[in-house]
Design an enzyme around this catalytic site. Structure first.
Site, PDB file in Angstrom:
ATOM      1  N   ASP A  83       0.776  -1.494  -0.251  1.00  0.00           N
ATOM      2  CA  ASP A  83       0.087  -0.342  -0.210  1.00  0.00           C
ATOM      3  C   ASP A  83       0.432   1.268   0.242  1.00  0.00           C
ATOM      4  O   ASP A  83       2.141   0.940   0.094  1.00  0.00           O
ATOM      5  CB  ASP A  83      -0.734   0.236   1.132  1.00  0.00           C
ATOM      6  CG  ASP A  83      -2.496   1.439   0.716  1.00  0.00           C
ATOM      7  OD1 ASP A  83      -2.245   1.550  -0.132  1.00  0.00           O
ATOM      8  OD2 ASP A  83      -2.692   1.226   1.552  1.00  0.00           O
ATOM      9  N   LYS A  84      -0.006   2.379  -0.635  1.00  0.00           N
ATOM     10  CA  LYS A  84       0.234   3.647  -0.130  1.00  0.00           C
ATOM     11  C   LYS A  84      -0.285   4.317   0.519  1.00  0.00           C
ATOM     12  O   LYS A  84      -0.826   3.921   1.078  1.00  0.00           O
ATOM     13  CB  LYS A  84       0.257   4.572  -2.035  1.00  0.00           C
ATOM     14  CG  LYS A  84       1.366   5.586  -1.870  1.00  0.00           C
ATOM     15  CD  LYS A  84       0.805   6.779  -2.267  1.00  0.00           C
ATOM     16  CE  LYS A  84      -0.778   6.820  -1.997  1.00  0.00           C
ATOM     17  NZ  LYS A  84      -1.375   8.518  -2.430  1.00  0.00           N
ATOM     18  N   HIS A  85       0.762   5.225   1.804  1.00  0.00           N
ATOM     19  CA  HIS A  85      -0.105   6.948   2.293  1.00  0.00           C
ATOM     20  C   HIS A  85       0.488   7.521   1.820  1.00  0.00           C
ATOM     21  O   HIS A  85       2.105   7.823   1.654  1.00  0.00           O
ATOM     22  CB  HIS A  85      -0.157   6.096   4.282  1.00  0.00           C
ATOM     23  CG  HIS A  85      -1.032   7.284   4.770  1.00  0.00           C
ATOM     24  ND1 HIS A  85      -1.921   7.390   4.645  1.00  0.00           N
ATOM     25  CD2 HIS A  85      -0.286   8.462   4.727  1.00  0.00           C
ATOM     26  CE1 HIS A  85      -1.759   8.650   4.945  1.00  0.00           C
ATOM     27  NE2 HIS A  85      -1.568   8.832   5.766  1.00  0.00           N
ATOM     28  N   SER A  86      -0.424   8.556   1.875  1.00  0.00           N
ATOM     29  CA  SER A  86      -0.009  10.509   1.725  1.00  0.00           C
ATOM     30  C   SER A  86      -0.070  11.375   2.241  1.00  0.00           C
ATOM     31  O   SER A  86      -1.034  10.923   3.166  1.00  0.00           O
ATOM     32  CB  SER A  86      -0.848  10.755  -0.131  1.00  0.00           C
ATOM     33  OG  SER A  86      -0.139  12.556  -0.259  1.00  0.00           O
ATOM     34  N   THR A 123      -9.751  10.929  -0.214  1.00  0.00           N
ATOM     35  CA  THR A 123      -9.566   9.908  -1.806  1.00  0.00           C
ATOM     36  C   THR A 123     -11.136   9.455  -1.842  1.00  0.00           C
ATOM     37  O   THR A 123     -11.706   8.964  -2.783  1.00  0.00           O
ATOM     38  CB  THR A 123      -8.850   8.440  -1.491  1.00  0.00           C
ATOM     39  OG1 THR A 123      -6.971   9.176  -1.623  1.00  0.00           O
ATOM     40  CG2 THR A 123      -8.828   6.778  -2.841  1.00  0.00           C
ATOM     41  N   ARG A 171      -5.442  14.566  20.952  1.00  0.00           N
ATOM     42  CA  ARG A 171      -4.779  16.180  20.779  1.00  0.00           C
ATOM     43  C   ARG A 171      -4.855  17.019  19.747  1.00  0.00           C
ATOM     44  O   ARG A 171      -4.283  18.290  19.787  1.00  0.00           O
ATOM     45  CB  ARG A 171      -3.475  15.170  19.495  1.00  0.00           C
ATOM     46  CG  ARG A 171      -2.621  14.524  19.993  1.00  0.00           C
ATOM     47  CD  ARG A 171      -2.203  12.775  19.471  1.00  0.00           C
ATOM     48  NE  ARG A 171      -1.308  14.040  18.636  1.00  0.00           N
ATOM     49  CZ  ARG A 171      -0.979  13.374  16.848  1.00  0.00           C
ATOM     50  NH1 ARG A 171      -1.648  11.795  16.551  1.00  0.00           N
ATOM     51  NH2 ARG A 171      -0.631  13.765  15.609  1.00  0.00           N
ATOM     52  N   SER A 186       0.504   7.577  13.838  1.00  0.00           N
ATOM     53  CA  SER A 186      -0.994   7.976  14.380  1.00  0.00           C
ATOM     54  C   SER A 186      -1.224   7.540  12.936  1.00  0.00           C
ATOM     55  O   SER A 186      -2.081   6.883  12.493  1.00  0.00           O
ATOM     56  CB  SER A 186      -1.498   9.424  14.154  1.00  0.00           C
ATOM     57  OG  SER A 186      -2.668   9.142  13.779  1.00  0.00           O
ATOM     58  N   LYS A 190      -2.639   2.858  11.606  1.00  0.00           N
ATOM     59  CA  LYS A 190      -4.069   2.365  10.312  1.00  0.00           C
ATOM     60  C   LYS A 190      -3.314   1.551   9.320  1.00  0.00           C
ATOM     61  O   LYS A 190      -3.651   0.375   9.212  1.00  0.00           O
ATOM     62  CB  LYS A 190      -4.632   3.495  10.287  1.00  0.00           C
ATOM     63  CG  LYS A 190      -5.285   4.396  11.264  1.00  0.00           C
ATOM     64  CD  LYS A 190      -6.588   6.068  11.008  1.00  0.00           C
ATOM     65  CE  LYS A 190      -5.317   7.025  10.707  1.00  0.00           C
ATOM     66  NZ  LYS A 190      -5.001   7.760  11.311  1.00  0.00           N
ATOM     67  N   LYS A 191      -2.021   1.983   9.132  1.00  0.00           N
ATOM     68  CA  LYS A 191      -1.827   1.207   7.567  1.00  0.00           C
ATOM     69  C   LYS A 191      -1.332  -0.024   7.991  1.00  0.00           C
ATOM     70  O   LYS A 191      -1.493  -1.348   7.504  1.00  0.00           O
ATOM     71  CB  LYS A 191      -0.363   2.536   7.313  1.00  0.00           C
ATOM     72  CG  LYS A 191      -0.826   3.216   6.608  1.00  0.00           C
ATOM     73  CD  LYS A 191      -1.731   2.906   5.002  1.00  0.00           C
ATOM     74  CE  LYS A 191      -2.541   3.950   4.910  1.00  0.00           C
ATOM     75  NZ  LYS A 191      -3.459   3.551   3.879  1.00  0.00           N
TER      76      LYS A 191
END
EC number: 2.4.2.4
Length: 440
Positions: A83-86, A123, A171, A186, A190-191
């Protein structure tokens, strides 16, 4: 047995916390046995005292383990889970092409995505511009789509990293959001709950980035790569440019349209192509689907050229209850704004700078994003034909085409676009799309 206040005291006095202490505290956040005041106190001590790498890994894994961790072994998939996270940007529509491209090359991409946050587009919001698109399939259906199609893009359910939700909410109201160990935990909780073999991080830099400076973006990327690898997931990061809108469009339906045109080859914005390809290359190499950059690029170009990536996108849309002929007939399905017309600059010159954050906020102001969670989104509004840094602007070349719900909204957006784009009498030096690759 630990006491929350003793854990807070230990961190307050500058000592490192043990894995057991961190797990006790995070489980208490999940179980509501730790108060909001105690969460706030620990967040503030971490903000001031930072965390060691072992502490950061423990925090991330404890938050990941506070809920369900997906396990794909029973499906006997014949490729890696990647996967990818931005960190988010404006016109950052890479996920919609990247997922299908990597799936078409043999990867499996169970992408759990987010909604728009502040000036950045989400997204999930983009996909919901597609009629019927279901971002919350049940767990069994999610697994079926991954097995059959190779990619699904869904929203975060309450069973994934539930401690993070409560921690983040505290936070948010205690000025402790911008702490690198807490941001890292954080994002990765999730990832990593996706049960990944490999991950690539896209950390944005520039006027539309989450982090305000290049140095902080770099520090965040290095922290994420260190922690994720420490947690056993092969991870690299790219620092990519957000000093201008990444795609040629910014909004929801307008970006989905551009994503389909990218996949079919109808139109590919060069910078969007550079960043999407670079991220896909990382995923293929980390996922061991390609041995090097050249092999990865050849495979990715092939699935774009032979239509396989576009086909996978179409199958994903259909599997998630969107139209079965969406790729062929996207214009029939995507909403269009009541008013579409170009905005021109008041002077001539070269575009020397762009306040990308302000452009993102202009889309939100038109109704293309949320100011609060209860807001409804107008999927049709946004910008297309965005001018780019270095473009020569005169009476012929517009700054953008604005898609708005009415004349008043168009006028407000036009004012924002003109204010956000700076002209100069000489062209600026060109900036790279990808600044740096970060590995462990």
């Amino acid at each position: 047995m630990f006491l929350a206040q003793e854990i807070i005291r230990k961190k307050r006095d500058g000592h490192a916390l043990s894995d057991e202490e961190i797990r006790f505290f995070i489980n208490g956040i999940r179980d509501n046995t730790i108060s909001e005041g105690q969460i706030a106190a620990l967040a503030m001590t971490i903000f001031f005292h930072d965390m060691t790498m072992p502490e950061r890994v423990s925090l991330t894994m404890a938050m990941r383990d506070s809920g369900t961790v997906l396990d794909w072994k029973s499906l006997n998939l014949n490729g890696p889970i990647v996967d990818k996270h931005s960190t988010g940007g404006v016109g950052d529509v890479t996920s919609l092409m990247l997922g299908p491209m990597v799936a078409a090359c043999g990867g499996y991409v169970p992408m759990i995505s987010g909604r728009g946050l502040g000036h950045t587009g989400g997204t999930l919001d983009k996909l919901e511009a597609i009629p019927g698109f279901d971002i919350f399939p049940d767990d069994n259906r999610f697994r079926e789509i991954i097995q059959d199609v190779g990619v699904a893009i869904i929203g975060q359910t309450s069973s994934l990293a539930p401690a993070d939700k409560r921690f983040y909410a505290t936070r948010d109201i205690t000025a402790t959001v911008d702490s690198i160990p807490l941001i890292t935990g954080s994002i990765l909780a999730k990832k990593l709950a996706e049960g990944l073999d490999a991950l690539v991080m896209d950390v944005k830099v520039g006027s539309g980035a989450f982090m305000p400076t290049y140095e902080l973006s770099e520090a965040l990327a290095e922290a994420i790569v260190g922690v994720a690898n420490g947690a056993g997931v092969r991870t690299t990061a790219l620092l990519t440019d957000m000093n201008q809108v990444l795609a040629s469009s910014a909004g929801n339906a307008v970006e989905v349209r551009e994503a389909v045109q990218f996949l079919t080859g109808e139109y590919r914005n060069p910078r969007l192509f550079d960043v999407t390809m670079a991220l896909c290359v990382e995923m293929l190499i980390s996922g061991q689907l390609a041995k090097d950059d050249a092999e990865a690029r050849a495979k990715l170009q092939a699935v774009l050229d032979n239509g396989k990536a576009a086909e996978v996108f179409g199958r994903m849309v259909a599997a998630q209850k969107g139209p079965s002929d969406f790729v062929e007939n996207y214009d029939k399905y995507l909403p269009t704004a009541m008013l579409s017309k170009a905005v021109y600059a008041d002077t001539e010159g070269f575009i020397s700078a762009m306040d990308t954050r302000a452009l993102g906020m202009a889309v939100v102001s038109m109704g293309g994003g949320r100011r609060q969670a209860s807001d409804t989104i107008d999927y049709s509004v946004g910008f297309t034909d965005m001018a780019r840094l270095g473009d020569s602007i005169d009476g012929q070349r517009p700054l953008a085409v604005i898609h708005a719900k009415d004349e008043a909204s168009w006028q407000e957006a036009a004012k924002a676009v003109k204010a956000a784009i700076i002209l100069d009498d000489k062209a600026p030096a060109s900036t790279p799309s990808v600044y740096r690759r970060i590995t462990e």
